[in-house]
Design a protein around this motif. Structure first.
Motif, PDB file in Angstrom:
ATOM      1  N   ASN B  22       1.011  -1.412  -0.297  1.00  0.00           N
ATOM      2  CA  ASN B  22      -0.334   0.136   0.235  1.00  0.00           C
ATOM      3  C   ASN B  22       1.072   1.254   0.159  1.00  0.00           C
ATOM      4  O   ASN B  22       2.011   1.675   0.899  1.00  0.00           O
ATOM      5  N   TRP B  35       6.517   2.754  -9.422  1.00  0.00           N
ATOM      6  CA  TRP B  35       6.414   2.519  -7.741  1.00  0.00           C
ATOM      7  C   TRP B  35       7.741   1.596  -8.804  1.00  0.00           C
ATOM      8  O   TRP B  35       8.604   1.836  -9.909  1.00  0.00           O
ATOM      9  N   LEU B  49       1.901   6.197 -12.902  1.00  0.00           N
ATOM     10  CA  LEU B  49       0.005   5.908 -12.454  1.00  0.00           C
ATOM     11  C   LEU B  49       0.012   7.480 -12.879  1.00  0.00           C
ATOM     12  O   LEU B  49       0.645   8.370 -11.233  1.00  0.00           O
ATOM     13  N   SER B  52      -6.608   7.700 -12.549  1.00  0.00           N
ATOM     14  CA  SER B  52      -7.442   7.103 -11.322  1.00  0.00           C
ATOM     15  C   SER B  52      -8.003   5.567 -12.250  1.00  0.00           C
ATOM     16  O   SER B  52      -8.827   5.938 -13.238  1.00  0.00           O
ATOM     17  N   GLU B  55      -5.920   0.415 -13.788  1.00  0.00           N
ATOM     18  CA  GLU B  55      -4.336  -1.112 -13.621  1.00  0.00           C
ATOM     19  C   GLU B  55      -3.457  -0.930 -14.987  1.00  0.00           C
ATOM     20  O   GLU B  55      -3.206  -1.296 -15.687  1.00  0.00           O
ATOM     21  N   SER B  63      -0.312  -2.727 -10.624  1.00  0.00           N
ATOM     22  CA  SER B  63      -1.115  -1.489  -9.988  1.00  0.00           C
ATOM     23  C   SER B  63      -2.302  -0.520 -10.522  1.00  0.00           C
ATOM     24  O   SER B  63      -2.216  -0.736 -11.419  1.00  0.00           O
ATOM     25  N   ILE B  64      -2.664  -0.653  -9.163  1.00  0.00           N
ATOM     26  CA  ILE B  64      -4.019   0.638  -9.515  1.00  0.00           C
ATOM     27  C   ILE B  64      -3.111   2.074  -9.065  1.00  0.00           C
ATOM     28  O   ILE B  64      -3.489   2.160  -7.031  1.00  0.00           O
ATOM     29  N   LEU B  65      -4.500   3.364  -9.179  1.00  0.00           N
ATOM     30  CA  LEU B  65      -4.524   4.529  -8.360  1.00  0.00           C
ATOM     31  C   LEU B  65      -5.654   5.005  -8.275  1.00  0.00           C
ATOM     32  O   LEU B  65      -6.256   4.590  -8.868  1.00  0.00           O
ATOM     33  N   ASP B  66      -5.968   5.332  -6.854  1.00  0.00           N
ATOM     34  CA  ASP B  66      -7.180   6.259  -6.601  1.00  0.00           C
ATOM     35  C   ASP B  66      -6.432   7.010  -5.937  1.00  0.00           C
ATOM     36  O   ASP B  66      -6.587   7.757  -5.345  1.00  0.00           O
ATOM     37  N   LYS B  67      -7.058   8.426  -7.099  1.00  0.00           N
ATOM     38  CA  LYS B  67      -6.817   9.647  -6.901  1.00  0.00           C
ATOM     39  C   LYS B  67      -8.119  10.007  -6.044  1.00  0.00           C
ATOM     40  O   LYS B  67      -7.509  11.267  -5.780  1.00  0.00           O
ATOM     41  N   SER B  72      -1.891   4.208  -3.460  1.00  0.00           N
ATOM     42  CA  SER B  72      -2.213   3.157  -4.640  1.00  0.00           C
ATOM     43  C   SER B  72      -1.826   2.530  -3.955  1.00  0.00           C
ATOM     44  O   SER B  72      -1.045   1.781  -2.718  1.00  0.00           O
ATOM     45  N   CYS B  89       7.455   3.239  -3.275  1.00  0.00           N
ATOM     46  CA  CYS B  89       5.949   4.293  -3.808  1.00  0.00           C
ATOM     47  C   CYS B  89       7.179   5.277  -4.235  1.00  0.00           C
ATOM     48  O   CYS B  89       7.388   6.146  -3.005  1.00  0.00           O
TER      49      CYS B  89
END
Lengths: 117, 112
Positions: B22, B35, B49, B52, B55, B63-67, B72, B89
């Motif tokens: 995380n 990353w 990334l 948002s 993947e 990896s995925i990003l949540d803005k 992430s 990160c």
């Protein structure tokens, strides 16, 4: 492509001496290079940002008179640790941004391990 | 001041396990999240990334990003001993010089 070299890869020096570390972009032109320091089991801490042809921008708490940075060409930046002390012993890593690539990409050198006796 | 926090700080698993690392951040003028994998020397790039919910995938890593929530995750499936490393990160934001702010890293150890 996008290879960054550092020299030397390791150096041992006596307290009070100065040490110069070179960072070169081998196959691209780097208008911006970054210098990081990493202590054992800790993350990379940005020390300064080096722009070709201008003065470096230092992060808060980093002494610019102690860590001299010169970025005289588009492929070379140097970091000189002046009057080194044992607490300066660390792993120094540079990275470079390719002038012709994505703004977000940085390419890291292999690092220089400095030990001050 | 920009801030990046990674969790857990260390993780020990066995080969074949799946891990999730995380990274949460606070940064002015977010541009991208990156990353890296660091073994004995300098970090090697894994993912970048910027958008948002999209993947990024490379083999067993994704990896995925949540803005919106400012975080992430990095997933590694079917871990191997060669995945043992420090995973860093980093976030880019703020200044026009493209400064990266790194998290403290997650030390992953994969036992056979």
């Amino acid at each position: 492509g996008a290879v960054v070299s550092q020299h030397p890869s390791w150096v041992i020096c006596k307290s009070g001496t100065s040490v110069k570390i070179e960072c070169r972009s081998l196959d691209f032109q780097a208008t911006t290079m970054f210098w990081y320091r990493q202590f054992p089991k800790q993350s990379l801490m940005l020390m300064a940002t080096s722009n070709e042809g201008s003065k470096a921008t230092y992060e808060q708490g980093v002494e610019k008179d102690k860590f001299l940075i010169n970025h005289a060409s588009l492929t070379l930046s140097t970091l000189t640790v002046t009057s080194a002390h044992p607490e300066d012993s660390s792993f120094y890593i540079c990275s470079a941004r390719d002038r012709d690539r994505d703004y977000n990409e940085q390419f890291f050198g292999p690092g220089t391990r400095l030990t001050v006796l | 001041e920009d801030k990046v926090v990674q969790s857990p700080l260390s993780l020990v698993v066995h080969e074949g396990d799946t891990v999730t690392l995380n990274c949460s951040y606070e940064v002015t003028n977010f541009r991208s999240l990156l990353w890296y994998k660091q073994e004995k020397k300098a970090p090697t790039f894994l993912f970048m990334l910027t958008s948002s919910g999209i993947e990024k995938k490379s083999g067993r890593l994704s990896s995925i990003l949540d803005k919106k929530e400012l975080f992430s995750i990095l997933n590694i499936t079917a871990t191997q001993t060669g995945d043992s490393a420090v995973y860093l990160c980093a976030v880019k934001g703020g200044t026009s010089y493209g400064k990266l702010t790194f998290g403290q890293g997650t030390i992953l150890t994969v036992h056979p």
